[in-house]
Design a protein around this motif. Structure first.
Motif, PDB file in Angstrom:
ATOM      1  N   GLN A  95       0.863  -1.185   0.000  1.00 20.65           N
ATOM      2  CA  GLN A  95       0.000   0.000   0.000  1.00 20.65           C
ATOM      3  C   GLN A  95       0.897   1.231   0.000  1.00 20.65           C
ATOM      4  OE1 GLN A  95      -2.559   2.137  -0.632  1.00 20.65           O
ATOM      5  NE2 GLN A  95      -3.877   0.647   0.396  1.00 20.65           N
ATOM      6  N   ILE A  96       0.811   2.014  -1.051  1.00 17.96           N
ATOM      7  CA  ILE A  96       1.623   3.221  -1.172  1.00 17.96           C
ATOM      8  C   ILE A  96       0.727   4.445  -0.979  1.00 17.96           C
ATOM      9  CG2 ILE A  96       3.117   4.597  -2.682  1.00 17.96           C
ATOM     10  CD1 ILE A  96       4.346   1.953  -1.849  1.00 17.96           C
ATOM     11  N   GLY A  97       1.157   5.355  -0.142  1.00 18.90           N
ATOM     12  CA  GLY A  97       0.408   6.585   0.085  1.00 18.90           C
ATOM     13  C   GLY A  97       0.715   7.150   1.460  1.00 18.90           C
ATOM     14  N   THR A  98       0.344   8.408   1.662  1.00 18.14           N
ATOM     15  CA  THR A  98       0.548   9.012   2.976  1.00 18.14           C
ATOM     16  C   THR A  98      -0.808   9.297   3.613  1.00 18.14           C
ATOM     17  OG1 THR A  98       1.809  10.679   4.197  1.00 18.14           O
ATOM     18  CG2 THR A  98       0.672  11.434   2.203  1.00 18.14           C
ATOM     19  N   ILE A  99      -0.848   9.320   4.917  1.00 23.38           N
ATOM     20  CA  ILE A  99      -2.094   9.199   5.655  1.00 23.38           C
ATOM     21  C   ILE A  99      -3.067  10.349   5.394  1.00 23.38           C
ATOM     22  CG2 ILE A  99      -1.223  10.318   7.743  1.00 23.38           C
ATOM     23  CD1 ILE A  99      -3.585   7.270   7.494  1.00 23.38           C
ATOM     24  N   GLU A 100      -2.576  11.559   5.172  1.00 24.13           N
ATOM     25  CA  GLU A 100      -3.490  12.675   4.943  1.00 24.13           C
ATOM     26  C   GLU A 100      -4.310  12.489   3.679  1.00 24.13           C
ATOM     27  OE1 GLU A 100      -3.429  17.543   4.298  1.00 24.13           O
ATOM     28  OE2 GLU A 100      -1.614  16.525   4.992  1.00 24.13           O
ATOM     29  N   LEU A 101      -3.748  11.748   2.717  1.00 23.02           N
ATOM     30  CA  LEU A 101      -4.392  11.597   1.423  1.00 23.02           C
ATOM     31  C   LEU A 101      -5.066  10.239   1.235  1.00 23.02           C
ATOM     32  CD1 LEU A 101      -1.551  13.146  -0.776  1.00 23.02           C
ATOM     33  CD2 LEU A 101      -3.493  14.309   0.306  1.00 23.02           C
TER      34      LEU A 101
END
Length: 281
Positions: A95-101
């Motif tokens: 899972q790639i991504g940062t928490i705000e988005l």
């Protein structure tokens, strides 16, 4: 005798799981190769036939996020083979991504597959492993020891797996079950490809995080260009499965050992932060 022993491996349709299933069969084990969608078994079955071990590999459906699927699979294994000597927890999802988005549901899904799936499968297998004085081997990641940018959900799940297994290991040992975690670095498999990422779209939606994400993607592409093969990553799994006294924590390459060593020796966290922040510049 190894030829009488039975091992169940999750996530064997590709990558490390497929390579491990072949290797255990070649080592003489009765191999229960499980996957969520058995329609994806063709690559494994073809490789098994080519390597002369088709008779030792038995494909079964097991979805680690479906308790009924886990129970049904284990019931079949015991009915058909009479024993379970080892469990290899390999199924997982990146899972790639940062928490705000990221939608919170995506974080929960990542935890379900990578953490709760391991917990559920291990819990169900333990009575049989106790009876056989067997082993639990869990494929985690260097991302279960070193937190990595844009992998917050994935690393959180893998950290959780490491903590779970490290806590379980001494308890399981009292009833004759050995526990090992295996930590791969970059592996040239379908694991990352299966993410189905639309990189331009993800960058376009990253807002203030776009420069850091672009740098991270470039660095990651480079690291996977020099990745070890699934067969190479499977070697330490087989050693942990067959060795007399397996270590609790095993890395699959020299690079992985050095990378994990960064955090184990990093009492205040500054070395890891300096390393990972450099990936974003």
């Amino acid at each position: 005798m190894a030829s009488e022993k039975t091992v169940l491996i999750t996530g064997t349709s590709s990558g490390i799981g497929l390579a491990t299933a072949l290797a255990t069969a070649q080592a003489g084990w009765t191999t229960i190769a499980t996957m969520r969608d058995t329609d994806k078994a063709q690559a494994l079955l073809q490789a098994a036939a080519e390597n002369g071990v088709a008779d030792r590999i038995h494909v079964k459906r097991l979805d680690v996020v479906d308790p009924e699927s886990i129970t049904a699979c284990l019931d079949e294994v015991i009915a058909e083979h009479g024993r379970l000597d080892a469990l290899v927890n390999n199924a997982g999802a990146a899972q790639i991504g940062t928490i705000e988005l990221m939608p919170l549901d995506d974080v929960r899904t990542t935890m379900e597959v990578n953490f709760f799936g391991v917990v559920a499968t291990t819990r169900a297998a333990l009575p049989h492993l106790r009876a056989a004085q067997g082993r639990v081997i869990t494929v985690t990641s260097v991302g279960g020891v070193v937190g990595q940018p844009f992998n917050e959900a994935y690393c959180a799940a893998k950290f959780a797996v490491e903590g779970f297994m490290e806590s379980l290991a001494p308890v399981a040992a009292t009833v004759g079950v050995d526990v090992t975690v295996v930590e791969p670095g970059a592996v040239a498999s379908e694991f990352v490809a299966n993410l189905g990422l639309d990189i331009p779209a993800q960058l376009a939606e990253a807002g203030p995080y776009a420069p850091a994400l672009k740098a991270y993607i470039a660095r990651t592409r480079e690291s996977f260009g020099n990745a070890q093969s699934p067969a190479q990553a499977a070697v330490p799994i087989i050693e942990a499965l067959t060795g007399d006294h397996p270590a609790f924590r095993v890395q699959t390459s020299k690079w992985a050992r050095e990378f994990v060593g960064t955090t184990i020796a990093d009492l205040d966290g500054s070395a890891v932060q300096a390393l990972t922040r450099a990936w974003l510049r």
